[in-house]
Design a protein around this motif. Structure first.
Motif, PDB file in Angstrom:
ATOM      1  N   VAL A 136      44.476  42.751  35.326  1.00 10.48           N
ATOM      2  CA  VAL A 136      44.073  42.003  36.279  1.00 10.48           C
ATOM      3  C   VAL A 136      43.591  41.104  35.391  1.00 10.48           C
ATOM      4  N   VAL A 137      41.989  41.180  34.811  1.00  6.16           N
ATOM      5  CA  VAL A 137      41.377  39.922  34.179  1.00  6.16           C
ATOM      6  C   VAL A 137      41.396  39.777  33.154  1.00  6.16           C
ATOM      7  N   LYS A 138      42.708  40.790  32.510  1.00  7.49           N
ATOM      8  CA  LYS A 138      43.055  40.118  31.333  1.00  7.49           C
ATOM      9  C   LYS A 138      44.428  38.653  31.008  1.00  7.49           C
ATOM     10  N   THR A 139      45.359  38.870  32.364  1.00  7.54           N
ATOM     11  CA  THR A 139      45.715  38.699  32.946  1.00  7.54           C
ATOM     12  C   THR A 139      45.517  37.202  32.799  1.00  7.54           C
ATOM     13  N   LEU A 140      44.754  36.811  33.888  1.00  6.87           N
ATOM     14  CA  LEU A 140      44.289  36.098  34.207  1.00  6.87           C
ATOM     15  C   LEU A 140      43.022  34.907  32.842  1.00  6.87           C
ATOM     16  N   ASN A 141      42.589  35.340  32.646  1.00  5.95           N
ATOM     17  CA  ASN A 141      41.966  34.998  31.266  1.00  5.95           C
ATOM     18  C   ASN A 141      42.683  34.327  30.390  1.00  5.95           C
ATOM     19  N   GLU A 142      43.942  35.121  29.562  1.00  7.62           N
ATOM     20  CA  GLU A 142      45.599  34.896  29.886  1.00  7.62           C
ATOM     21  C   GLU A 142      46.165  33.521  30.106  1.00  7.62           C
ATOM     22  N   GLY A 143      45.361  33.294  30.938  1.00  9.21           N
ATOM     23  CA  GLY A 143      46.201  32.147  32.134  1.00  9.21           C
ATOM     24  C   GLY A 143      47.576  32.516  32.532  1.00  9.21           C
ATOM     25  N   GLY A 144      47.371  33.664  32.474  1.00  9.99           N
ATOM     26  CA  GLY A 144      48.929  34.122  33.718  1.00  9.99           C
ATOM     27  C   GLY A 144      47.930  34.191  35.040  1.00  9.99           C
ATOM     28  N   THR A 145      49.002  34.630  35.791  1.00  7.71           N
ATOM     29  CA  THR A 145      49.010  35.358  37.666  1.00  7.71           C
ATOM     30  C   THR A 145      49.902  36.453  37.494  1.00  7.71           C
ATOM     31  N   VAL A 146      49.044  36.715  38.745  1.00  5.59           N
ATOM     32  CA  VAL A 146      49.003  38.602  39.663  1.00  5.59           C
ATOM     33  C   VAL A 146      49.323  38.094  40.744  1.00  5.59           C
ATOM     34  N   GLU A 147      50.051  38.850  40.895  1.00  3.51           N
ATOM     35  CA  GLU A 147      50.467  39.319  42.596  1.00  3.51           C
ATOM     36  C   GLU A 147      48.794  39.519  43.234  1.00  3.51           C
ATOM     37  N   LYS A 148      49.359  38.624  44.877  1.00  5.93           N
ATOM     38  CA  LYS A 148      48.315  38.964  45.959  1.00  5.93           C
ATOM     39  C   LYS A 148      48.399  40.466  45.994  1.00  5.93           C
ATOM     40  N   ARG A 149      49.202  41.616  45.732  1.00  8.19           N
ATOM     41  CA  ARG A 149      48.986  42.131  46.402  1.00  8.19           C
ATOM     42  C   ARG A 149      49.041  43.511  45.572  1.00  8.19           C
ATOM     43  N   ILE A 150      48.503  44.209  44.882  1.00  4.02           N
ATOM     44  CA  ILE A 150      48.905  44.806  43.827  1.00  4.02           C
ATOM     45  C   ILE A 150      48.478  46.932  44.784  1.00  4.02           C
ATOM     46  N   VAL A 151      49.756  47.786  44.741  1.00  3.70           N
ATOM     47  CA  VAL A 151      49.206  48.883  45.081  1.00  3.70           C
ATOM     48  C   VAL A 151      49.081  49.941  44.106  1.00  3.70           C
TER      49      VAL A 151
END
Length: 331
Positions: free
Chosen positions: A296-311
């Motif tokens: 998650v941290v890597k994705t955000l750091n690269e400017g990407g987006t993540v789902e609001k809920r990761i199960v």
């Protein structure tokens, strides 16, 4: 709540929605532009609940090891199960200007003020393991963790199946987790919904053991004295269930036979008790969230987006399944 180590394979993040979660993607930090730093420049503040159980200890170790392996600096604090300590730690991280804040909330409510401070400082917040109860979902980027309601439902469904076709009353005592915490609320809700399928199954007593072995033992000792007939113990985590076993044995009864025991977590001590027949059924809840948090941290750091809920992906265990899994169990 795997054969689980998460929903990520070969370094790619596979994101799943919870049964009750929304599907909108959350923006990355800095207005969706990402921070774009090298990993060794990143600083993440993590505010842990405490060290109240074997599950939590395994969760802490996995997070610390994952950050070390990724080469990302981690600032870590132990709240000792007190919300005020977590709020203090989060404010400290804000003052220090960390890049991201992650935490596992002690309780669900009372976070809006400090999370608004993080938002004002443009520091993305990641919830791990437990959710917050806030109408403003913009206060955090994502919630990574188990579906606690589903865990409670799995526990209740096993019990319904165990007593299928039997007409006798089934008296259940419930050892709740920390009052006000997401797993305590949701595991109780899921279990209550599931056992409605058999009106003979009733929860005759329910009390918090604070997710600790000592708490589980103390509550169980009192329930054995106050309840004339106990058929089943449903403990919201393994540690309380293990404490209940001590109390049951001290009372001259046989855990797993005289009184059936259902727990949640599947840590090694719980799985060992299950393999020995002292616990009858365990619903898994994986503490191994470190690599998912790193992704998650890597994705955000690269400017990407993540789902609001990761199960996280999890399973359940019977006695035979526990015997098979124990030799390679990581926690």
């Amino acid at each position: 709540m795997k054969k689980a180590i998460g929903l990520f394979a070969a370094g790619a993040m596979v994101l799943a929605l919870s049964a009750c979660g929304g599907g909108a993607a959350a923006p990355a930090g800095n207005g969706g532009e990402g921070k774009g730093k090298s990993l060794d420049q990143l600083v993440v503040g993590f505010a842990q609940v405490g060290a109240e159980s074997g599950w939590r200890t395994a969760n802490t170790k996995d997070i610390q090891d994952s950050f070390k392996e990724a080469g990302i600096q981690l600032k870590f604090s132990d709240a000792q199960q007190k919300q005020e300590n977590q709020i203090k730690a989060i404010r400290s991280y804000i003052q220090q200007g960390v890049d991201y804040i992650a935490f596992s909330p002690v309780v669900q409510t009372g976070w809006d003020a400090v999370l608004n401070e993080a938002k004002a400082a443009n520091i993305p917040v990641i919830l791990t393991d437990r959710a917050v109860d806030s109408k403003d979902t913009s206060l955090y980027v994502t919630f990574l963790g188990s579906d606690f309601i589903l865990e409670g439902k799995k526990a209740g469904e096993w019990l319904v199946k165990e007593y299928e076709g039997k007409n006798d009353a089934v008296n259940v005592v419930q050892l709740e987790g920390t009052t006000g915490s997401a797993p305590a609320i949701d595991r109780g809700t899921g279990f209550a919904d599931a056992i409605k399928a058999n009106p003979n199954i009733k929860v005759v007593a329910s009390q918090t053991g604070d997710f600790t072995r000592a708490g589980g033992k103390q509550v169980m000792e009192a329930m054995l004295k106050s309840q004339p007939k106990i058929d089943v113990v449903y403990a919201h985590n393994d540690d309380m269930g293990l404490g209940a076993i001590e109390a049951i044995e001290a009372a001259g009864k046989v855990p797993g036979k005289d009184i059936k025991i259902i727990t949640v977590d599947a840590v090694k001590d719980g799985m060992t008790a299950l393999s020995e027949g002292k616990i009858n059924f365990i619903v898994e809840c994986s503490p191994l969230l470190g690599k998912q948090l790193i992704d998650v941290v890597k994705t955000l750091n690269e400017g990407g987006t993540v789902e609001k809920r990761i199960v996280t992906e999890e399973t359940t265990f019977t006695q035979e399944q526990a015997k098979e899994a124990l030799p390679t169990r990581k926690y």
